[in-house]
Design a protein around this motif. Structure first.
Motif, PDB file in Angstrom:
ATOM      1  N   LEU A 178      -8.812   4.898  -3.648  1.00 12.70           N
ATOM      2  CA  LEU A 178      -7.497   4.438  -4.023  1.00 12.70           C
ATOM      3  C   LEU A 178      -7.704   3.393  -2.403  1.00 12.70           C
ATOM      4  O   LEU A 178      -6.668   2.287  -2.144  1.00 12.70           O
ATOM      5  N   GLU A 179      -8.527   4.143  -1.733  1.00  7.71           N
ATOM      6  CA  GLU A 179      -9.312   2.390  -0.297  1.00  7.71           C
ATOM      7  C   GLU A 179      -9.665   1.521  -0.763  1.00  7.71           C
ATOM      8  O   GLU A 179      -8.807   0.399  -0.117  1.00  7.71           O
ATOM      9  N   PRO A 181       0.947  -1.368   0.093  1.00  4.28           N
ATOM     10  CA  PRO A 181       0.028  -0.246   0.160  1.00  4.28           C
ATOM     11  C   PRO A 181       0.588   1.358   0.181  1.00  4.28           C
ATOM     12  O   PRO A 181       2.579   1.263   0.833  1.00  4.28           O
ATOM     13  N   VAL A 182       0.462   2.219  -0.699  1.00 10.98           N
ATOM     14  CA  VAL A 182       1.227   3.737  -0.417  1.00 10.98           C
ATOM     15  C   VAL A 182      -0.104   4.778   0.157  1.00 10.98           C
ATOM     16  O   VAL A 182      -1.266   4.456  -0.231  1.00 10.98           O
ATOM     17  N   LEU A 194      -3.602   4.019   2.158  1.00 14.24           N
ATOM     18  CA  LEU A 194      -3.971   4.980   2.781  1.00 14.24           C
ATOM     19  C   LEU A 194      -4.194   5.987   2.499  1.00 14.24           C
ATOM     20  O   LEU A 194      -3.465   6.579   1.589  1.00 14.24           O
ATOM     21  N   LEU A 195      -5.193   6.896   2.618  1.00 10.35           N
ATOM     22  CA  LEU A 195      -5.724   8.525   2.493  1.00 10.35           C
ATOM     23  C   LEU A 195      -4.614   8.707   3.768  1.00 10.35           C
ATOM     24  O   LEU A 195      -5.055   8.750   4.965  1.00 10.35           O
ATOM     25  N   ALA A 196      -3.821   9.240   2.624  1.00  5.93           N
ATOM     26  CA  ALA A 196      -2.193  10.144   4.231  1.00  5.93           C
ATOM     27  C   ALA A 196      -2.978  11.320   4.498  1.00  5.93           C
ATOM     28  O   ALA A 196      -2.208  12.011   5.814  1.00  5.93           O
ATOM     29  N   ALA A 197      -3.630  12.187   3.876  1.00  8.30           N
ATOM     30  CA  ALA A 197      -4.186  13.798   3.387  1.00  8.30           C
ATOM     31  C   ALA A 197      -5.364  14.206   2.312  1.00  8.30           C
ATOM     32  O   ALA A 197      -5.120  13.128   1.172  1.00  8.30           O
ATOM     33  N   ASP A 230       0.486  -0.279  -7.957  1.00  7.92           N
ATOM     34  CA  ASP A 230       0.185  -1.554  -7.504  1.00  7.92           C
ATOM     35  C   ASP A 230       1.451  -2.003  -8.192  1.00  7.92           C
ATOM     36  O   ASP A 230       1.899  -2.655  -9.280  1.00  7.92           O
ATOM     37  N   TYR A 231       2.058  -2.441  -7.084  1.00 14.94           N
ATOM     38  CA  TYR A 231       3.745  -2.920  -7.205  1.00 14.94           C
ATOM     39  C   TYR A 231       3.332  -4.617  -7.666  1.00 14.94           C
ATOM     40  O   TYR A 231       4.371  -5.067  -8.340  1.00 14.94           O
TER      41      TYR A 231
END
Length: 176
Positions: free
Chosen positions: A35-36, A8-9, A41-44, A154-155
């Protein structure tokens, strides 16, 4: 996809609009939902008016934050006088991802035909953070995420993706 584990980024979402609020930010909500759902992860999250200095300042704050890997902005990518998001992004970029805008235009052509020429979607990198400026419509945000960003963030995506080179974006800084 491969047998590699998902990584996850941490993604920040910026809505650029003179009229939107948290209550009616459909494009921002579209990006956050996608994205979720993908496991990121929602960072801001923030909403700013169409002001080049304020937008660039928010981008700089977020790229300085080690807890943010990617910034997605929505709005302000058109041709009108108030559309300054692209210029704000370019004020911050160290490197532009030229093909992002090209691929977005190709995706848009299939959806809205020649009206795709009116978008100036862009992507770039600054201080080890990816930044993408998307149009302000929920449909354009869906298209950018579903057709480009979902795979590139996506890695497990092959043959290559943005996540696998994320640690190397600042490699020249480490050599100094």
């Amino acid at each position: 996809m491969t047998d590699r584990a998902f990584i996850p980024v941490r993604i920040a979402v910026l809505t650029v609009s003179d009229t939107r609020s948290a209550a009616d930010d459909r494009s921002g909500d579209t990006l956050v939902g996608r994205l979720e759902a993908a496991g990121h992860l929602l960072a801001a999250r923030a909403i700013l008016p169409d002001d080049r200095t304020a937008i660039a300042g928010q981008l700089r704050d977020w790229i300085a934050d080690a807890g943010i890997d990617v910034v997605l902005s929505t709005g302000g990518t058109g041709l009108t006088g108030r559309d300054v998001t692209v210029e704000a992004h370019r004020d911050v970029y160290e490197k532009e991802i030229d093909a992002f805008g090209t691929v977005f235009t190709m995706v848009s052509m299939g959806k809205i035909g020649t009206s795709a020429v009116q978008s100036r979607a862009t992507g770039g990198v600054a201080q080890g953070t990816y930044l993408f400026a998307l149009p302000g419509s929920p449909g354009a945000c869906r298209d950018a995420w579903d057709e480009i960003l979902k795979a590139q963030l996506d890695y497990r995506h092959r043959p290559c993706n943005f996540v696998e080179i994320l640690p190397r974006l600042t490699e020249t800084e480490r050599r100094k």
